[in-house]
Design a protein around this motif. Structure first.
Motif, mmCIF file in Angstrom:
data_model
loop_
_atom_site.group_PDB
_atom_site.id
_atom_site.type_symbol
_atom_site.label_atom_id
_atom_site.label_comp_id
_atom_site.label_asym_id
_atom_site.label_seq_id
_atom_site.Cartn_x
_atom_site.Cartn_y
_atom_site.Cartn_z
ATOM 1 N N ARG A 158 0.425 -1.317 -0.075
ATOM 2 C CA ARG A 158 0.004 -0.115 -0.248
ATOM 3 C C ARG A 158 0.918 1.432 0.318
ATOM 4 N N VAL A 181 3.155 -5.790 -6.499
ATOM 5 C CA VAL A 181 1.936 -4.601 -7.020
ATOM 6 C C VAL A 181 2.838 -3.515 -8.217
ATOM 7 N N TRP B 21 -4.043 -9.474 -7.949
ATOM 8 C CA TRP B 21 -4.073 -8.395 -7.409
ATOM 9 C C TRP B 21 -4.259 -7.476 -7.168
ATOM 10 N N GLU B 25 -7.197 -5.378 -4.501
ATOM 11 C CA GLU B 25 -7.633 -4.173 -4.533
ATOM 12 C C GLU B 25 -8.918 -3.596 -4.559
#
Lengths: 217, 217
Positions: A158, A181, B21, B25
């Motif tokens: 995050r 990510v 992923w 989210e």
DNA sequence: ACATGTGAACTGCTTCACAGCG
DNA sequence: CGCTGTGAAGCAGTTCACATGT
């Protein structure tokens, strides 16, 4: 000559790095010369591939003989830019950060960790092998002071996009991201990912679709 | 249906994992629906690629609308084999091993570390979150007892080939190797590599060949 | 009208096979 | 003669563009 004659693919670069590992092992074992065949075998690819990869950058072998181990090592180091030292920052001093810091191969290959930052106030101020951990709020200053060229991002998913932007804002052009990510960065910034979850999930997929030794026979 | 209509490439599998992923989210953000365009953007690829990847396994979207986030998440989990739990062994309880053990995403994704071994007698016997560290000499027994399906190899490069062979000898068919060494394993064993040195060296190469913003102009 | 699903075109990596050279 | 270096062929993955379906 280490000028590529043509566009170099990502996979070629990765293989060069692997060849170098093999070569250094051979070097330690005092092996003087190696064939594309042998290099391929140990590097997990084919002889033709090895020759193609190398031929992009020059002719390093001797026909009928193979490649000189020390010479080829040196050439690949040059090609990959490992004959100089790179100044690396470690952003995030958690478990992964600590593991990376200790990873002996980094320093051996010319990657010197010159800065460490973390958000945890308890860690700030500690010395890690001569490098003082600084607070993440000072990130930009630290990167500038230490003239960092490569940033390793070992922070939670995050947080990583914001961290990446701050790192990029001070001119760092290469990032190694450990968070699962996909980073959005300007075109002139290179990002590589180490995504352990993806690797495990690829294993999961492979296991699913290659049921053990077939039960239909 | 999650039967692939054609041969599935390694890269498709990796991208699916990335899409997942993103989807999770989005799911947390209560987004109901997503277009291939948006998925591509966040997953670092193109819309056409997303659609191709998914179309191999079925038709999960609604024309004119996009993909249902929860539905597509579920489908990708099924495809990747993440709707079950995998029993994982951690071989090597050093820095990297410790980092991996703590990595929260593993358990969340269905990878349960059920066994840990190490050569260091001082570590043997310790409990890591309920899992007792056993001595590496017992490796084969531990793997059998715990019915391990996937082994994570976090041991030094010089030891990893031997460890891999022992792991394979008791029927483990999937390995995740963190050592910078190419493993030789039987055909029916899948090996994935996490090689941080290679990633860093690829960055080094990129930096060398993309000198900052050109000084010749 | 809009976004998916997909054959067809394209691009680029890998493999082949052999000419070239030590 | 052996092994490299390399054009040419083969193949796989990506992109394009549009027909399809809601």
């Amino acid at each position: 000559m280490t000028e590529p004659s043509r566009k170099v693919s990502e996979s070629t670069v990765r293989r060069l790095s692997l060849y170098l590992w093999v070569l250094e092992e051979l070097g330690e074992a005092e092996v003087a010369t190696v064939s594309s065949e042998e290099l391929a075998h140990q590097g997990g690819t084919t002889a033709a591939q090895v020759r193609k990869d190398l031929s992009i950058f020059g002719s390093f072998g001797k026909r009928g003989l193979g490649y000189s181990v020390p010479l080829l090592s040196r050439e690949i180091r040059k090609i990959l830019g490992l004959s100089r030292t790179w100044r690396v920052a470690l952003v995030g001093a958690g478990r992964i950060g600590a593991a990376l810091f200790e990873y002996p191969n980094f320093r051996d290959r010319g990657f010197e960790i010159v800065a460490v930052v973390d958000t945890d106030a308890r860690k700030v101020g500690r010395l890690w092998d001569g490098v003082r951990i600084r607070h993440a709020s000072e990130l930009e200053d630290v990167l500038r002071e230490s003239e960092v060229e490569i940033a390793i991002l070992a922070v939670p998913g995050r947080a990583v996009q914001e961290v990446a932007e701050r790192v990029v804002s001070v001119g760092v052009k290469a990032l190694l991201n450990f968070a699962p990510v996909q980073l959005r960065v300007p075109e002139d910034v290179v990002v590589n990912h180490v995504n352990m979850a993806v690797e495990l999930e690829a294993l999961s997929y492979a296991l699913m679709n290659h049921p053990r030794e077939d039960s239909s026979a």
